[in-house]
Design a protein around this motif. Sequence first.
Motif, PDB file in Angstrom:
ATOM      1  N   GLU A   1       0.827  -1.216   0.000  1.00 42.18           N
ATOM      2  CA  GLU A   1       0.000   0.000   0.000  1.00 42.18           C
ATOM      3  C   GLU A   1       0.855   1.258   0.000  1.00 42.18           C
ATOM      4  OE1 GLU A   1      -3.009  -0.174   3.159  1.00 42.18           O
ATOM      5  OE2 GLU A   1      -2.771  -2.349   3.131  1.00 42.18           O
ATOM      6  N   GLU A   2       2.162   1.100  -0.313  1.00 44.59           N
ATOM      7  CA  GLU A   2       3.095   2.239  -0.350  1.00 44.59           C
ATOM      8  C   GLU A   2       3.177   2.961   0.990  1.00 44.59           C
ATOM      9  OE1 GLU A   2       5.164   2.832  -3.052  1.00 44.59           O
ATOM     10  OE2 GLU A   2       4.298   0.918  -3.679  1.00 44.59           O
ATOM     11  N   ARG A   3       3.182   2.150   2.048  1.00 42.04           N
ATOM     12  CA  ARG A   3       3.413   2.714   3.384  1.00 42.04           C
ATOM     13  C   ARG A   3       4.845   2.413   3.803  1.00 42.04           C
ATOM     14  NH1 ARG A   3      -1.080   0.283   7.217  1.00 42.04           N
ATOM     15  NH2 ARG A   3      -0.251  -1.614   6.237  1.00 42.04           N
ATOM     16  N   LEU A   4       5.452   3.354   4.541  1.00 46.21           N
ATOM     17  CA  LEU A   4       6.825   3.209   5.021  1.00 46.21           C
ATOM     18  C   LEU A   4       6.814   2.803   6.493  1.00 46.21           C
ATOM     19  CD1 LEU A   4       9.912   3.651   4.465  1.00 46.21           C
ATOM     20  CD2 LEU A   4       9.574   6.000   5.269  1.00 46.21           C
ATOM     21  N   LEU A   5       7.706   1.896   6.842  1.00 45.77           N
ATOM     22  CA  LEU A   5       7.857   1.436   8.225  1.00 45.77           C
ATOM     23  C   LEU A   5       8.786   2.389   8.974  1.00 45.77           C
ATOM     24  CD1 LEU A   5       7.466  -0.933  10.336  1.00 45.77           C
ATOM     25  CD2 LEU A   5       9.525  -1.940   9.343  1.00 45.77           C
ATOM     26  N   LEU A   6       8.210   3.129   9.921  1.00 40.97           N
ATOM     27  CA  LEU A   6       9.015   4.024  10.760  1.00 40.97           C
ATOM     28  C   LEU A   6       8.923   3.549  12.210  1.00 40.97           C
ATOM     29  CD1 LEU A   6       7.903   7.481   9.293  1.00 40.97           C
ATOM     30  CD2 LEU A   6      10.147   6.403   9.026  1.00 40.97           C
ATOM     31  N   ILE A   7       9.953   3.875  12.974  1.00 38.14           N
ATOM     32  CA  ILE A   7       9.962   3.519  14.395  1.00 38.14           C
ATOM     33  C   ILE A   7      10.128   4.790  15.226  1.00 38.14           C
ATOM     34  CG2 ILE A   7      10.942   1.212  14.015  1.00 38.14           C
ATOM     35  CD1 ILE A   7      13.654   2.470  14.984  1.00 38.14           C
TER      36      ILE A   7
ATOM     37  N   PHE B   1      16.672  -0.759   0.449  1.00 40.43           N
ATOM     38  CA  PHE B   1      15.227  -0.729   0.226  1.00 40.43           C
ATOM     39  C   PHE B   1      14.722  -2.172   0.280  1.00 40.43           C
ATOM     40  CE2 PHE B   1      11.658  -1.367  -2.633  1.00 40.43           C
ATOM     41  CZ  PHE B   1      10.780  -0.359  -2.260  1.00 40.43           C
ATOM     42  N   ALA B   2      13.572  -2.368   0.909  1.00 35.95           N
ATOM     43  CA  ALA B   2      12.951  -3.702   0.927  1.00 35.95           C
ATOM     44  C   ALA B   2      11.444  -3.535   0.789  1.00 35.95           C
ATOM     45  CB  ALA B   2      13.280  -4.435   2.226  1.00 35.95           C
ATOM     46  N   ARG B   3      10.840  -4.400  -0.037  1.00 31.29           N
ATOM     47  CA  ARG B   3       9.386  -4.385  -0.149  1.00 31.29           C
ATOM     48  C   ARG B   3       8.840  -5.660   0.492  1.00 31.29           C
ATOM     49  NH1 ARG B   3       5.651  -1.537  -2.704  1.00 31.29           N
ATOM     50  NH2 ARG B   3       7.041  -0.377  -4.069  1.00 31.29           N
ATOM     51  N   VAL B   4       7.803  -5.502   1.307  1.00 30.41           N
ATOM     52  CA  VAL B   4       7.167  -6.655   1.948  1.00 30.41           C
ATOM     53  C   VAL B   4       5.700  -6.692   1.543  1.00 30.41           C
ATOM     54  CG1 VAL B   4       8.746  -6.688   3.923  1.00 30.41           C
ATOM     55  CG2 VAL B   4       6.640  -5.348   4.063  1.00 30.41           C
ATOM     56  N   ALA B   5       5.123  -7.893   1.600  1.00 32.36           N
ATOM     57  CA  ALA B   5       3.717  -8.042   1.200  1.00 32.36           C
ATOM     58  C   ALA B   5       2.800  -7.313   2.178  1.00 32.36           C
ATOM     59  CB  ALA B   5       3.361  -9.521   1.124  1.00 32.36           C
ATOM     60  N   SER B   6       3.123  -7.409   3.476  1.00 30.08           N
ATOM     61  CA  SER B   6       2.281  -6.720   4.466  1.00 30.08           C
ATOM     62  C   SER B   6       3.095  -6.453   5.732  1.00 30.08           C
ATOM     63  CB  SER B   6       1.057  -7.563   4.820  1.00 30.08           C
ATOM     64  OG  SER B   6       1.383  -8.487   5.838  1.00 30.08           O
ATOM     65  N   PHE B   7       2.546  -5.581   6.568  1.00 35.15           N
ATOM     66  CA  PHE B   7       3.166  -5.280   7.864  1.00 35.15           C
ATOM     67  C   PHE B   7       2.407  -5.977   8.997  1.00 35.15           C
ATOM     68  CE2 PHE B   7       4.839  -1.181   5.867  1.00 35.15           C
ATOM     69  CZ  PHE B   7       6.140  -1.644   5.804  1.00 35.15           C
ATOM     70  N   GLN B   8       1.773  -7.105   8.660  1.00 34.78           N
ATOM     71  CA  GLN B   8       0.940  -7.807   9.634  1.00 34.78           C
ATOM     72  C   GLN B   8       1.717  -8.178  10.903  1.00 34.78           C
ATOM     73  OE1 GLN B   8      -0.988 -11.068   7.689  1.00 34.78           O
ATOM     74  NE2 GLN B   8      -2.874 -10.815   8.866  1.00 34.78           N
ATOM     75  N   THR B   9       3.002  -8.511  10.750  1.00 43.63           N
ATOM     76  CA  THR B   9       3.777  -8.950  11.920  1.00 43.63           C
ATOM     77  C   THR B   9       4.481  -7.787  12.631  1.00 43.63           C
ATOM     78  OG1 THR B   9       5.743  -9.328  10.550  1.00 43.63           O
ATOM     79  CG2 THR B   9       4.257 -11.203  10.866  1.00 43.63           C
ATOM     80  N   ALA B  10       4.307  -6.558  12.138  1.00 43.21           N
ATOM     81  CA  ALA B  10       5.056  -5.425  12.707  1.00 43.21           C
ATOM     82  C   ALA B  10       4.586  -5.107  14.122  1.00 43.21           C
ATOM     83  CB  ALA B  10       4.900  -4.199  11.811  1.00 43.21           C
ATOM     84  N   THR B  11       5.543  -5.069  15.030  1.00 41.28           N
ATOM     85  CA  THR B  11       5.238  -4.767  16.430  1.00 41.28           C
ATOM     86  C   THR B  11       6.484  -4.158  17.063  1.00 41.28           C
ATOM     87  OG1 THR B  11       4.545  -5.745  18.535  1.00 41.28           O
ATOM     88  CG2 THR B  11       5.889  -7.117  17.118  1.00 41.28           C
ATOM     89  N   PRO B  12       6.346  -3.171  17.975  1.00 39.16           N
ATOM     90  CA  PRO B  12       7.543  -2.565  18.559  1.00 39.16           C
ATOM     91  C   PRO B  12       8.301  -3.563  19.432  1.00 39.16           C
ATOM     92  CG  PRO B  12       5.553  -1.630  19.531  1.00 39.16           C
ATOM     93  CD  PRO B  12       5.113  -2.533  18.430  1.00 39.16           C
ATOM     94  N   ARG B  13       9.578  -3.743  19.139  1.00 36.28           N
ATOM     95  CA  ARG B  13      10.389  -4.692  19.899  1.00 36.28           C
ATOM     96  C   ARG B  13      11.607  -3.963  20.446  1.00 36.28           C
ATOM     97  NH1 ARG B  13      10.306 -10.165  16.271  1.00 36.28           N
ATOM     98  NH2 ARG B  13      11.640 -10.876  17.956  1.00 36.28           N
ATOM     99  N   ASP B  14      12.815  -4.507  20.262  1.00 39.00           N
ATOM    100  CA  ASP B  14      14.024  -3.938  20.871  1.00 39.00           C
ATOM    101  C   ASP B  14      14.204  -2.462  20.533  1.00 39.00           C
ATOM    102  OD1 ASP B  14      14.450  -6.490  21.648  1.00 39.00           O
ATOM    103  OD2 ASP B  14      16.284  -6.806  20.484  1.00 39.00           O
ATOM    104  N   GLU B  15      14.361  -1.640  21.564  1.00 34.52           N
ATOM    105  CA  GLU B  15      14.754  -0.233  21.402  1.00 34.52           C
ATOM    106  C   GLU B  15      13.728   0.607  20.654  1.00 34.52           C
ATOM    107  OE1 GLU B  15      18.656  -0.354  19.668  1.00 34.52           O
ATOM    108  OE2 GLU B  15      19.444  -1.617  21.271  1.00 34.52           O
ATOM    109  N   VAL B  16      12.501   0.079  20.538  1.00 37.87           N
ATOM    110  CA  VAL B  16      11.468   0.773  19.762  1.00 37.87           C
ATOM    111  C   VAL B  16      10.248   1.000  20.651  1.00 37.87           C
ATOM    112  CG1 VAL B  16       9.880   0.553  17.803  1.00 37.87           C
ATOM    113  CG2 VAL B  16      12.269  -0.206  17.579  1.00 37.87           C
TER     114      VAL B  16
END
Length: 180
Positions: A57-63, A131-146
């Motif tokens: 969906e052209e979203r960027l993963l930021l922490i 640069f990396a493209r992933v199918a979805s951010f379904q597994t994204a969750t704040p972990r170490d240092e985030v």
Amino acid sequence: MNESLLSLSASLFRHCPRCAATAEPETQGNRFDCPACGFVYHFNPATAATVFVVDGEERLLLIRRQHEPAKGSLGLPGGFIDAGERAEAAARREVLEETGVVLEGLHFLATHSNLYPYKGILYPVLDLFFFARVASFQTATPRDEVDEIILTPIDEVNPADLAFASMRAAWADFQAYRTA
Ligand SMILES: [Zn+2]
């Protein structure tokens, strides 16, 4: 940035770390030479791998950074490369450790120099951007240092909000790649 920061250089070394001889002022610069025992230390930059991760969906993963430096600021996932580790492996490891996202294909974008303040010392760093493209951010969750994961449409990101000068500089490389 804290004015009292000292650059990582031979001028910080008052004694040889091997034989403890008092450091000679004339040996200061980008390398430390011990006239007593011959020990030499080069003040080279550390290397780090940082990734622009984008979903379908052209979203960027930021922490949101949990610790200093730049605590509370927005950043890209990434971190220091271990001795003996490939930058690609470090990129995958850091993104997984910080966000739970598993990367597959990685595309190298560019390098930019950075200065990383840590406990009163300003460390020179060379950041390698991918640069990396992933199918979805379904597994994204704040972990170490985030503290928080922020999934933002790329067009809504203000690169001036990114924590480090190298990330702000790499934004142009990221845009050039995705619009090529
Ligand atoms: Zn020595």
